[in-house]
Design an enzyme around this catalytic site. Sequence first.
Site, short mmCIF file in Angstrom:
data_model
loop_
_atom_site.label_atom_id
_atom_site.label_comp_id
_atom_site.label_asym_id
_atom_site.label_seq_id
_atom_site.Cartn_x
_atom_site.Cartn_y
_atom_site.Cartn_z
N HIS A 82 20.63 72.35 119.51
CA HIS A 82 20.05 73.40 118.66
C HIS A 82 19.40 72.77 117.44
O HIS A 82 19.95 71.87 116.82
CB HIS A 82 21.16 74.37 118.19
CG HIS A 82 20.62 75.49 117.37
ND1 HIS A 82 20.15 76.65 117.94
CD2 HIS A 82 20.45 75.63 116.04
CE1 HIS A 82 19.71 77.46 116.98
NE2 HIS A 82 19.89 76.86 115.81
N ASP A 161 25.06 89.09 115.02
CA ASP A 161 24.11 88.22 114.32
C ASP A 161 22.73 88.88 114.24
O ASP A 161 22.04 88.74 113.24
CB ASP A 161 24.00 86.85 115.02
CG ASP A 161 23.02 85.94 114.28
OD1 ASP A 161 23.30 85.65 113.10
OD2 ASP A 161 21.98 85.58 114.84
N ARG A 168 20.09 90.16 106.31
CA ARG A 168 19.96 89.03 105.38
C ARG A 168 18.50 88.77 105.03
O ARG A 168 18.16 88.44 103.89
CB ARG A 168 20.57 87.77 106.02
CG ARG A 168 22.09 87.80 106.05
CD ARG A 168 22.63 86.74 106.98
NE ARG A 168 22.19 85.41 106.62
CZ ARG A 168 22.04 84.39 107.48
NH1 ARG A 168 22.31 84.55 108.76
NH2 ARG A 168 21.66 83.21 107.07
N SER A 183 25.93 81.95 111.72
CA SER A 183 24.89 82.57 112.56
C SER A 183 24.52 81.64 113.72
O SER A 183 24.51 82.04 114.89
CB SER A 183 23.67 82.86 111.67
OG SER A 183 22.51 83.06 112.42
N LYS A 187 25.98 81.83 118.05
CA LYS A 187 25.10 81.90 119.23
C LYS A 187 25.38 80.74 120.17
O LYS A 187 25.37 80.89 121.39
CB LYS A 187 23.64 81.91 118.77
CG LYS A 187 23.26 83.27 118.18
CD LYS A 187 21.87 83.29 117.61
CE LYS A 187 21.78 82.59 116.30
NZ LYS A 187 20.68 82.95 115.43
N1 URA Z 1 18.79 80.14 112.27
C1 URA Z 1 19.73 81.02 112.68
O1 URA Z 1 19.93 81.24 113.86
N2 URA Z 1 20.45 81.66 111.71
C2 URA Z 1 20.28 81.45 110.39
O2 URA Z 1 20.96 82.05 109.60
C3 URA Z 1 19.28 80.55 110.00
C4 URA Z 1 18.55 79.89 110.98
#
Ligand code: URA
Length: 434
Positions: A82, A161, A168, A183, A187
Amino acid sequence: MRMYDIILKKRQGFELTTEEINFFVRGYTAGEIPDYQAAALLMAIFFRGLNSRETADLTLAMASSGERVDLSGIPGCKVDKHSTGGVGDKTTLVLAPLVAAAGVSVAKMSGRGLGHTGGTVDKLGSIPGFKVNLTPDDFIRQVREVGVAVVAQTGNLVPADKKLYALRDVTATVDSIPLIASSVMSKKIAAGADAIVLDVKAGSGAFMRSVDEASTLARAMVAIGRQAGKKTVAVISDMDQPLGFAVGNALEVREAIETLSGQGPSDLRELCLVLGGHMLVLAGAATDVEEGMNRLAGLLERGRALDKFREMVKAQGGDPRVADEPDLLPEASYKEQVKAQEDRYVAAIHAERIGRVAMLLGAGRKTREDTIDPAVGVVLHKKVGDRVKVGDVLATLHVNNPDNLATARQLIAGAFTFSSSAPGVKKLIHGVVG
Ligand code: URA
């Protein structure tokens, strides 16, 4: 339990219990807690922070808020990767087939781009016919048969999220380390891999502008991964200038194909080898990162990574001939060169501004509903440290719709900074956590 008391407790700087965090995530996802109370708690967290136990609890509560991907039908250790987001970041396009060519299964769910950073799913979507929406069964079947699949995140993965990120975004609470860490990691945990390699970007094109901030975020994410029982490593990499030369969907696919063919920009190639080396180590396919990198470099040289890319594209309905004939990718109707006005060195290229130029030309979205133009974007011809003479081409704009061209021209001119002496060599890898 009352949401009011949870907000007050965090506002006063106290630690929230696991039950309180679960109450908040469950209630907000179910629509029982209103946006205004969730926003107040996010702002309290922004100022007061979360300790590592609270951050892990928040992550796990979010990861359990929807479906989880079950990758147990794929044999061996599944390693995910990621990136925290950058400009010109096409590493997944190279890494996924490259690591699969080394025999490690890659079952990757990726996102769409928003704002100045691009999304892997949009990049792959520029390949004629390529399908990014596979059913879970087809996703698993493809990974079993081909060794790799890269698809869009399914609708019900981490709904907490989705809601919290949107909130946010409009309440100035995105750039909080525990909120970003939870966050991202929620995932990754829901996506089912056994091990995770994180590429945490630092610089003008990243969420974290300094290496110190990026290291703090990296440590927070690695700690969460460990607590969730996933082997996790974070590489802190430079995003003070775009990665490679191309920024824009089809343009980035073209550059990824060059890299998969053993050529391509040296920074992109190096980052892919470093991240891939760590992925091989976590999967038990190499004893150390250097050995992993050497193996992967051999696969690039021998064309094996490009073969795997071709197979992946074919399996997902795309035209595999793009691997050998990148001219089959969509191309913009008009190209405009941006030229140097003086004899100097390139001292900096502001990555976020280049990302915004590409977005203005139509390569990215301002809102989730926008459609993108796969052909457009920016190709840099110079990188930091290069010497330029008057009239040298600094960048080419690839344009279909000239509506925002004047603003794009202005922005790109301001993205380059020059110096009369050669700037120091820029580091690509700032450190590794894990
Ligand atoms: N990428 C994400 O998936 N979440 C965040 O809060 C910031 C970047």
